[in-house]
Design an enzyme around this catalytic site. Structure first.
Site, short mmCIF file in Angstrom:
data_model
loop_
_atom_site.label_atom_id
_atom_site.label_comp_id
_atom_site.label_asym_id
_atom_site.label_seq_id
_atom_site.Cartn_x
_atom_site.Cartn_y
_atom_site.Cartn_z
N ALA A 242 0.81 -1.22 0.00
CA ALA A 242 0.00 0.00 0.00
C ALA A 242 0.85 1.27 0.00
CB ALA A 242 -0.94 0.01 1.20
N ASP A 243 2.17 1.12 0.11
CA ASP A 243 3.06 2.28 0.17
C ASP A 243 3.13 2.95 -1.21
OD1 ASP A 243 5.46 3.50 1.96
OD2 ASP A 243 6.03 3.47 -0.15
N ILE A 244 2.82 4.24 -1.24
CA ILE A 244 2.77 4.98 -2.51
C ILE A 244 4.13 5.00 -3.20
CG2 ILE A 244 2.27 7.20 -3.59
CD1 ILE A 244 -0.18 5.79 -2.50
N TRP A 284 12.51 2.51 -2.89
CA TRP A 284 12.48 3.87 -2.36
C TRP A 284 13.68 4.66 -2.86
CZ3 TRP A 284 11.23 1.94 3.24
CH2 TRP A 284 9.86 1.78 3.39
#
Length: 288
Positions: A242-244, A284
């Site tokens: 769910a991490d954008i 990231w």
């Protein structure tokens, strides 16, 4: 004053560690002199431990130092845990060179998964950061720490759970916290302060057990638990779908027209286990 030299297996890119730590304005570090001052709470007392790179990326050496000899052993153990000095990053290169994200791991080789300095700090930071853009999330976190935390040797320590538990919701709303976020931070701190929620116990529990336990706490959802498992406990196989940021990085890497679906992310990630946490970190890094 004590000093200890610690060696770890290369490659270990400490410049990238400092670069990532520098995003958080609460952290005390020096990019050119290659050191960070780590706030540690050992047996309920605050200590500042300096970690300085004195080797190279290929041959990593670190000078770890502090003022109190009696906590030296515990401090070194914590530093090794936080900076993952005992995990050989070459293992990642060998694993991921055969996967569909080999290119990302080649570009960011030697980047370790560095943990938050303690579990309470990690949990509260995750709650503050929920559903906010990164810049404002760090602004709120800095306001929270500088208003209610404390300094030792110019290094900021997060406030103790007992300190936050005694606050009123309006104390955080005055810093531009939403009403709900103020409630989540203070109410969770109260659970910890009164002993209902024991963070130390989490280290002995499985990922699934921790998820079941924390998800019951108001204001803590799956994203927050997954980030605590990854950044707080260093669990190696976490994948916060769910991490954008992760979604954007996958979209970019695989040249997708839109963000990937949950099913697509499951399919892509089959090759990455048992190091999904490192895939997350490197994704990231790929968009920062």
């Amino acid at each position: 004053m004590w000093k200890e030299i610690i060696a770890t297996a290369g490659p270990y890119h400490f410049d990238r560690v400092l670069d990532r730590l520098s995003i958080d304005p609460v952290n005390f570090l020096h990019l050119e002199e290659k050191f960070v001052k780590v706030p540690l709470v050992i047996e309920e007392m605050p200590y500042v431990i300096r970690v300085k790179a004195v080797g190279s990326t290929a041959d990593p050496l670190f000078e770890v130092s502090g003022n109190d000899e009696k906590v030296k052993e515990q401090a070194i153990k914590e530093v090794k845990r936080i900076f993952q000095f005992d995990f050989p990053l070459q293992t990642l290169s060998l694993h991921f060179e055969k996967t569909n994200i080999a290119e990302i791991f080649q570009q960011h080789a030697g980047t370790p998964l560095v943990l938050e300095f303690d579990l309470y700090r990690c949990l509260i930071k995750c709650i503050i950061h929920q559903q906010l853009n990164l810049a404002f999330a760090h602004t709120l976190t800095e306001r929270f720490v500088t208003n209610f935390g404390y300094q030792v040797e110019d290094v900021w320590f997060y406030p103790k759970p007992e300190t936050v538990a005694a606050l009123k919701y309006d104390d955080l709303r005055a810093l531009q916290f939403s009403g709900r976020k103020a409630e989540y931070v203070i109410d969770t701190s109260r659970l910890i302060a009164e002993g209902t929620l024991n963070l130390a116990e989490l280290k002995m529990m499985s990922d699934e057990e921790i998820m079941k336990k924390l998800i019951k706490v108001r204001g803590i959802g799956p994203w927050t638990v997954q980030n605590l498992l990854l950044a707080g406990l260093g669990r190696p196989n976490l994948f916060p779908k769910a991490d954008i940021g992760v979604q954007k990085a996958i979209q970019k890497h695989f040249k997708l027209e839109k963000k990937p679906t949950s099913e697509e992310m499951d399919e892509y990630s089959l090759q990455w286990a048992p190091y999904l946490s490192y895939a997350t970190l490197y994704f990231w890094r790929s968009i920062e």
